[in-house]
Write a protein that holds these residues in place. Structure first.
Motif, PDB file in Angstrom:
ATOM      1  N   GLU A   1      50.549 -19.958   5.294  1.00  0.00           N
ATOM      2  CA  GLU A   1      51.098 -18.950   6.214  1.00  0.00           C
ATOM      3  C   GLU A   1      49.981 -18.385   7.094  1.00  0.00           C
ATOM      4  N   ALA A   2      50.117 -18.579   8.397  1.00  0.00           N
ATOM      5  CA  ALA A   2      49.052 -18.187   9.326  1.00  0.00           C
ATOM      6  C   ALA A   2      49.181 -16.726   9.739  1.00  0.00           C
ATOM      7  N   ASP A   3      48.041 -16.076   9.879  1.00  0.00           N
ATOM      8  CA  ASP A   3      47.955 -14.744  10.459  1.00  0.00           C
ATOM      9  C   ASP A   3      47.795 -14.899  11.972  1.00  0.00           C
ATOM     10  N   PRO A   4      48.461 -14.053  12.773  1.00  0.00           N
ATOM     11  CA  PRO A   4      48.377 -14.209  14.229  1.00  0.00           C
ATOM     12  C   PRO A   4      46.955 -14.186  14.777  1.00  0.00           C
ATOM     13  N   GLU A   5      46.062 -13.435  14.137  1.00  0.00           N
ATOM     14  CA  GLU A   5      44.685 -13.325  14.631  1.00  0.00           C
ATOM     15  C   GLU A   5      43.696 -14.148  13.817  1.00  0.00           C
ATOM     16  N   LEU A   6      43.897 -14.218  12.516  1.00  0.00           N
ATOM     17  CA  LEU A   6      42.914 -14.843  11.635  1.00  0.00           C
ATOM     18  C   LEU A   6      43.196 -16.311  11.347  1.00  0.00           C
ATOM     19  N   GLY A   7      44.372 -16.782  11.723  1.00  0.00           N
ATOM     20  CA  GLY A   7      44.706 -18.181  11.495  1.00  0.00           C
ATOM     21  C   GLY A   7      45.237 -18.442  10.098  1.00  0.00           C
TER      22      GLY A   7
END
Length: 201
Positions: free
Chosen positions: A183-189
């Protein structure tokens, strides 16, 4: 992290299968979890696991015993004690290779050996690599400079990983594409970053 590792293995398996690979190297095969996936699919005719840890290789031999015991069974399995920082010329010319969460266990001064031994000498047509995305670590509760595993020698952010991979690709006639697993974070990838190298002809 266990479920994330299963996602990694499934992703790499799907990449190898979609590429039509029949002869596959698992570089840093550990206890053989990816090998087991490959051996249960008759598309793969020859599967080789390379592992430096004798303990991990013993675990793989135990888990994969049925394939080792029956030499007539296909796909064929070979387990090799060794490192991909050392020349393994017998492993040249395979359709594909996988390096799942292994590159971060290599000492930084040995990365040039990885390039020579894997990309110049072995030169698989396809190589799928996964490694932790350091930027994601705070979301796992890790502090600055803290690694996900004690044995990790480094963990790269996305920019550093891309820089290294693009250099490898340009010097060894490969293309490279990047992605993520988990699951990707919008800023951290995403927690895991991937590179898929394809040899150019």
């Amino acid at each position: 992290m266990t479920s994330l590792h299963e996602q990694r293995l499934d992703c790499v398996y799907r990449q190898l299968k979609a590429a039509g690979a029949r002869r596959v190297l698992d570089l840093g095969c550990g206890s053989g979890a990816l090998l087991a996936r490959l051996l249960n699919d008759t598309q793969f005719e020859e599967v080789v696991g390379l592992e430096a840890s004798g303990l991990s290789l013993a675990t793989a031999r135990s888990m994969l015993g049925p394939w080792l015991a029956n030499e007539r069974q296909r796909p064929g399995l070979t387990l090799v004690r060794g490192s991909y920082t050392e020349s393994q010329r017998d492993l040249a010319g395979f359709d594909a290779a996988a390096m799942v969460e292994t590159i971060e266990h290599v000492k930084p001064h040995q990365l040039s050996l990885v390039e020579r031994c894997v990309f110049t000498e072995m030169a698989p047509r396809l190589l799928v690599m996964t490694t932790p995305n350091r930027e994601y670590n705070p979301l796992l509760g890790l502090g600055p400079g803290e690694f996900r595993e004690q044995d990790h020698k480094f963990e790269w952010d996305r920019a550093k990983f891309a820089f290294w991979c693009k250099g490898i690709a340009s010097r060894n006639r490969y293309s490279v594409q990047f992605g993520g697993i988990g699951e990707a974070d919008p800023e951290l990838g995403a927690p895991t970053q991937t590179a898929v190298f394809r040899r150019l002809y």
